[in-house]
Design a protein around this motif. Structure first.
Motif, PDB file in Angstrom:
ATOM      1  N   ALA A  76      10.203 -42.206   1.186  1.00 54.91           N
ATOM      2  CA  ALA A  76       8.862 -42.212   0.832  1.00 54.91           C
ATOM      3  C   ALA A  76       8.003 -42.477   1.986  1.00 54.91           C
ATOM      4  N   ARG A  77       6.638 -42.009   1.791  1.00 59.19           N
ATOM      5  CA  ARG A  77       5.531 -42.623   2.616  1.00 59.19           C
ATOM      6  C   ARG A  77       4.921 -43.636   2.090  1.00 59.19           C
ATOM      7  N   ILE A  78       5.065 -44.665   2.806  1.00 61.07           N
ATOM      8  CA  ILE A  78       4.362 -46.100   2.177  1.00 61.07           C
ATOM      9  C   ILE A  78       3.302 -46.687   2.876  1.00 61.07           C
ATOM     10  N   SER A  79       2.119 -46.613   2.299  1.00 59.06           N
ATOM     11  CA  SER A  79       0.730 -46.773   2.752  1.00 59.06           C
ATOM     12  C   SER A  79       0.513 -48.305   2.471  1.00 59.06           C
ATOM     13  N   VAL A  80      -0.202 -49.206   2.987  1.00 62.66           N
ATOM     14  CA  VAL A  80      -0.583 -50.371   2.529  1.00 62.66           C
ATOM     15  C   VAL A  80      -2.220 -50.669   2.779  1.00 62.66           C
ATOM     16  N   CYS A  81      -2.748 -50.914   1.648  1.00 61.71           N
ATOM     17  CA  CYS A  81      -4.399 -51.023   1.931  1.00 61.71           C
ATOM     18  C   CYS A  81      -4.880 -52.461   1.934  1.00 61.71           C
ATOM     19  N   CYS A  82      -5.397 -52.853   2.671  1.00 56.91           N
ATOM     20  CA  CYS A  82      -5.627 -54.730   3.035  1.00 56.91           C
ATOM     21  C   CYS A  82      -7.184 -54.521   3.708  1.00 56.91           C
ATOM     22  N   THR A  83      -7.569 -55.713   4.125  1.00 54.67           N
ATOM     23  CA  THR A  83      -8.495 -56.005   4.803  1.00 54.67           C
ATOM     24  C   THR A  83      -8.406 -55.873   6.222  1.00 54.67           C
ATOM     25  N   ASP A  84      -9.306 -55.881   7.003  1.00 54.42           N
ATOM     26  CA  ASP A  84      -9.388 -55.875   8.323  1.00 54.42           C
ATOM     27  C   ASP A  84      -8.753 -57.341   8.744  1.00 54.42           C
ATOM     28  N   TYR A  85      -8.836 -58.325   7.868  1.00 62.86           N
ATOM     29  CA  TYR A  85      -8.546 -59.691   8.440  1.00 62.86           C
ATOM     30  C   TYR A  85      -7.114 -59.648   8.239  1.00 62.86           C
ATOM     31  N   THR A  86      -6.555 -59.268   7.447  1.00 60.46           N
ATOM     32  CA  THR A  86      -4.988 -59.245   6.991  1.00 60.46           C
ATOM     33  C   THR A  86      -3.977 -58.019   7.575  1.00 60.46           C
ATOM     34  N   SER A  87      -4.978 -57.158   8.297  1.00 60.85           N
ATOM     35  CA  SER A  87      -4.047 -56.151   8.665  1.00 60.85           C
ATOM     36  C   SER A  87      -3.209 -56.357   9.618  1.00 60.85           C
ATOM     37  N   PRO A  88      -3.401 -57.659  10.616  1.00 59.03           N
ATOM     38  CA  PRO A  88      -2.340 -57.987  11.517  1.00 59.03           C
ATOM     39  C   PRO A  88      -0.945 -58.453  10.679  1.00 59.03           C
ATOM     40  N   PRO A  92       8.732 -52.646   9.650  1.00 58.91           N
ATOM     41  CA  PRO A  92       9.404 -51.547   9.533  1.00 58.91           C
ATOM     42  C   PRO A  92       9.406 -50.746   8.165  1.00 58.91           C
ATOM     43  N   ALA A  93       8.959 -51.041   7.139  1.00 54.28           N
ATOM     44  CA  ALA A  93       8.843 -50.863   5.931  1.00 54.28           C
ATOM     45  C   ALA A  93       7.524 -49.954   5.741  1.00 54.28           C
ATOM     46  N   VAL A  94       6.639 -50.080   6.601  1.00 49.97           N
ATOM     47  CA  VAL A  94       5.039 -49.517   6.369  1.00 49.97           C
ATOM     48  C   VAL A  94       5.032 -48.341   7.202  1.00 49.97           C
ATOM     49  N   ASP A  95       4.539 -47.254   6.824  1.00 56.59           N
ATOM     50  CA  ASP A  95       4.248 -46.110   7.600  1.00 56.59           C
ATOM     51  C   ASP A  95       2.438 -46.219   8.002  1.00 56.59           C
ATOM     52  N   ASP A  96       1.691 -46.540   6.910  1.00 59.68           N
ATOM     53  CA  ASP A  96       0.232 -46.443   7.193  1.00 59.68           C
ATOM     54  C   ASP A  96      -0.300 -48.033   6.971  1.00 59.68           C
ATOM     55  N   ILE A  97      -1.090 -48.631   7.850  1.00 63.68           N
ATOM     56  CA  ILE A  97      -2.037 -49.735   7.426  1.00 63.68           C
ATOM     57  C   ILE A  97      -3.447 -49.314   7.452  1.00 63.68           C
ATOM     58  N   ILE A  98      -3.999 -49.198   6.101  1.00 62.30           N
ATOM     59  CA  ILE A  98      -5.270 -48.978   5.884  1.00 62.30           C
ATOM     60  C   ILE A  98      -6.206 -50.259   5.724  1.00 62.30           C
ATOM     61  N   ALA A  99      -7.117 -50.306   6.766  1.00 60.18           N
ATOM     62  CA  ALA A  99      -7.984 -51.395   6.391  1.00 60.18           C
ATOM     63  C   ALA A  99      -9.186 -51.115   5.629  1.00 60.18           C
TER      64      ALA A  99
END
Length: 336
Positions: A38-50, A56-63
């Motif tokens: 699966a494609r796994i995307s996480v949506c977070c804030t700019d502050y927590t994106s780091p 290794p489990a995440v494909d997309d980091i969306i701030a």
């Protein structure tokens, strides 16, 4: 347990603070184990994106900048949107994803805001804390995955994936500083002074740590905007302490990783330390004793100390003793 559905794109929405986001790292690891393609995307804030970098489990980091309710135009519609944040902006963003399955918790009672998850999620689940079940938030997230048919692991740890380059830079930085190789970190968020506890009490605790554990140097840090407490404490110290300010989140975390122990009020750095396998003395308000297990350090050696909600000299002396005993127990056990 229900049969596991087929999900090709999974989105996890968490617009909360760094510590809360770290509680969801076992969730993402479990999703990857159950849906390896699966494609796994996480949506977070700019502050927590780091927090998510190099995971290794995440494909997309969306701030996302709350209260933005729009789904990112470049991200396809997920099959599953997992909302691990009960606040309205996160629930609305989950709805905007257009996922066929939108699962997440809600609290009751919580005014009219309770209506949003009931209206916008396809699978709204009453949070266990609303029923008096104060399971840790990592465990609460695990239960939600089981509800979706996932195979889970109750001993999955929170994780922050630092690079060897980041760790090496931290080691070189500390080698250039005076003091002992072994260090006790003390983080100073503003909430140290809640309940009328003065900066002087923080300084006294640091002085007692230096006096009782002379083979350790003390390292002090604070977050952006929290420098005034650090500035008030520093002149009151009986021994010099290394102070860390102005570093990026990941550079600060790499320095924390080199420490033997963290002493901190109950807040995000406690969970950063736990995700790095650094033992923790976590200091809670007395009023949180009943449900503190929801937020204590997860699967790392730790001690919880309960500080009276209101300052008094008698309360301070008792607090110092409990804190020193907790530090002593963790440092002793760490050497065994």
């Amino acid at each position: 347990m229900p049969a596991q559905p087929r999900f090709e794109h999974i989105a996890l929405i968490k617009l909360d603070h760094a510590g809360d986001v770290l509680w969801t790292t076992p969730t993402v690891a479990t999703l990857r184990a159950n849906f390896p393609a699966a494609r796994i995307s996480v949506c977070c804030t700019d502050y927590t994106s780091p927090v998510w970098q190099n995971n290794p489990a995440v494909d997309d980091i969306i701030a996302i900048s709350p209260p933005d309710r729009r789904w990112p135009h470049f991200l396809p519609r997920p099959d599953l949107a997992l909302c691990l944040d009960t606040r309205t902006p996160a629930v609305r963003l989950t709805y905007a994803s257009g996922a066929a399955v939108r699962s997440g918790y809600y609290y009751f009672p919580r005014g009219l805001s309770v209506l949003w998850p009931l209206l916008l999620l396809t699978d709204p689940v009453l949070h266990p804390a609303s029923r008096g079940d104060f399971a840790h938030e990592v465990e609460v997230n695990r239960r939600l995955l089981e509800r979706l048919g996932c195979q889970t692991n109750s001993t999955a740890s929170t994780r922050l994936f630092l690079t060897e380059q980041e760790l090496q830079a931290a080691r070189q930085f500390l080698q250039q500083q005076p003091g002992h190789v072994n260090r006790i970190a003390v983080h100073l968020p503003r909430k140290w002074t809640d309940g009328g506890w003065p900066p002087e009490h923080v300084a006294r605790l640091i002085n007692l740590l230096a006096a009782n554990f002379p083979e350790y140097s003390v390292l002090l840090s604070c977050g952006p905007g929290e420098e005034p407490l650090l500035e008030a404490v520093t002149p009151l110290l009986s021994v010099p302490a290394l102070t860390i300010t102005g570093k990026s989140f990941r550079d600060w975390a790499a320095v924390l990783k080199q420490c033997s122990l963290l002493v901190c009020r109950d807040c995000g750095p406690v969970h950063v330390a736990a995700a790095l396998d650094v033992p923790v003395v976590s200091i809670f308000e007395e009023s949180k004793r009943k449900e503190h297990m929801r937020w204590e350090p997860w699967l790392v050696p730790h001690r919880n100390v309960f500080r009276p909600d209101l300052f008094s000299n008698a309360a301070a002396e008792s607090f110092y003793q409990y804190s020193l005993n907790s530090v002593r127990a963790l440092l002793y056990n760490a050497k065994k």
